[in-house]
Design an enzyme around this catalytic site. Structure first.
Site, PDB file in Angstrom:
ATOM      1  CG  ASP A  11      -1.484   1.100   1.694  1.00 26.99           C
ATOM      2  OD1 ASP A  11      -2.324   1.853   0.723  1.00 26.99           O
ATOM      3  OD2 ASP A  11      -1.237   1.692   2.717  1.00 26.99           O
ATOM      4  CG  ASP A  13      -1.837   7.841   0.226  1.00 27.95           C
ATOM      5  OD1 ASP A  13      -2.733   7.511  -0.439  1.00 27.95           O
ATOM      6  OD2 ASP A  13      -0.935   8.614   0.621  1.00 27.95           O
TER       7      ASP A  13
HETATM    8  C1  XBP Z   1      -5.414   6.109   0.917  1.00 28.40           C
HETATM    9  C2  XBP Z   1      -6.566   6.836   0.205  1.00 28.40           C
HETATM   10  C3  XBP Z   1      -6.195   7.786  -0.545  1.00 28.40           C
HETATM   11  C4  XBP Z   1      -5.666   9.030  -0.025  1.00 28.40           C
HETATM   12  C5  XBP Z   1      -5.843  10.369  -0.958  1.00 28.40           C
HETATM   13  O1  XBP Z   1      -4.879   5.265  -0.182  1.00 28.40           O
HETATM   14  O2  XBP Z   1      -7.618   6.601   0.850  1.00 28.40           O
HETATM   15  O3  XBP Z   1      -7.564   8.083  -1.143  1.00 28.40           O
HETATM   16  O4  XBP Z   1      -6.125   9.251   1.105  1.00 28.40           O
HETATM   17  O5  XBP Z   1      -5.541  10.078  -2.177  1.00 28.40           O
HETATM   18  P1  XBP Z   1      -3.814   3.783   0.195  1.00 28.40           P
HETATM   19  P2  XBP Z   1      -6.458  10.361  -3.459  1.00 28.40           P
HETATM   20  O6  XBP Z   1      -4.702   2.703  -0.399  1.00 28.40           O
HETATM   21  O7  XBP Z   1      -2.606   4.228  -0.631  1.00 28.40           O
HETATM   22  O8  XBP Z   1      -3.931   4.025   1.776  1.00 28.40           O
HETATM   23  O9  XBP Z   1      -7.250  11.880  -3.205  1.00 28.40           O
HETATM   24  O10 XBP Z   1      -5.745  10.486  -4.765  1.00 28.40           O
HETATM   25  O11 XBP Z   1      -7.511   9.548  -3.272  1.00 28.40           O
HETATM   26 MG    MG Z   2      -3.107   3.171   3.487  1.00 23.81          MG
END
Ligand code: XBP
Ligand code: MG
Length: 239
Positions: A11, A13
């Site tokens: 993953d 974020d």
């Molecule tokens: C986490 C998310 C993303 C980010 C925001 O993604 O939910 O939506 O918070 O990015 P991950 P966007 O699966 O990497 O943990 O505004 O591009 O959605």
């Molecule tokens: Mg994440």
């Protein structure tokens, strides 16, 4: 014989990158300001809003909570998310977003062991690519699937199924590494075992079903009895 793990799927974020509090949240607030809206998400409020995956969906849900009807919220969310994404792309490409401690070390160790590396993220490709390139180099990951090219976001398993399909691997040969319950559910839903690396936003979530839970990558790297290390060792003789 041979190691169990042929690939590790990361993953982004909250896992590979410490990107939510000082990255996405800052970009969302700057988009609100640029459009003359009075909203500013503080650290605690943003943590609660993370329950909704996907920035555009998160915006729409928030705007509805502020009294916008669903069509108006969806339209304004799309406008704000385009602005926010450009801001996040600049933050990512400009070196403002840091990798989580230990992420680079783990990636290097896995690459040296011949493990295929992949990414499964809800985030938007427009910022994901410059972020991964800036933090880890442009050719480290064999497959990168983002929220821009899948029909349903985490906790739906679509992103992990797409990664497995592009890798040509069964779920049993790939380990997922996530930070959140939504991400864990997505990985488990696609049949992958999942290790969780918690962070300040996710440490109190329910990680039932995780193969292991660690507070940071260093603990995961050090755990020679954990699911990651065990799956990197040649399997013992059939019992
Ligand atoms: C986490 C998310 C993303 C980010 C925001 O993604 O939910 O939506 O918070 O990015 P991950 P966007 O699966 O990497 O943990 O505004 O591009 O959605
Ligand atoms: Mg994440």
């Amino acid at each position: 014989m041979g190691e169990r793990w042929k690939a590790v799927v990361f993953d982004v974020d909250g896992t590979l990158a410490d990107s939510e509090r000082d990255g996405h949240r800052v970009a969302f607030n700057a988009a609100f300001a640029a459009h003359g809206l009075p909203y500013r998400w503080d650290v605690a409020e943003y943590g609660r809003l993370l329950a909704v995956t996907g920035g555009r969906r998160r915006l729409a849900a928030f705007l509805e909570s502020q009294g916008y009807d669903a069509p108006a919220a969806a339209c304004l969310a799309a406008l704000l998310h385009r602005d926010k994404t450009e801001r996040m792309r600049a933050l990512a490409g400009g070196g403002e977003i840091c990798p989580r401690p230990g992420a680079r070390e783990l990636l290097a160790e896995l690459a040296a062991a011949g493990i295929t590396l992949a990414v499964a993220t809800t985030g938007t490709r427009a910022w994901v690519e410059p972020l991964l390139s800036r933090l880890f180099g442009s050719d480290l990951f064999a497959v990168v699937v983002t929220g821009s090219e899948i029909p349903a976001l985490k906790p739906d398993p679509a992103v992990y199924r797409e990664v497995l399909g592009r890798l040509g691997l069964p779920a049993a040969r790939a380990l997922a590494i996530e930070d959140s319950r939504n991400g864990l559910r997505a990985a488990l839903g696609a049949g992958l075992e999942c290790v969780v690396i918690t962070n300040e936003y996710t440490r109190d979530q329910d990680f039932s079903g995780a193969a292991a839970v660690y507070p940071e990558f260093a603990s995961c790297l050090a755990d020679q009895d954990g699911p990651l290390a065990a799956g990197l060792r040649p399997a013992g003789p059939a019992s």
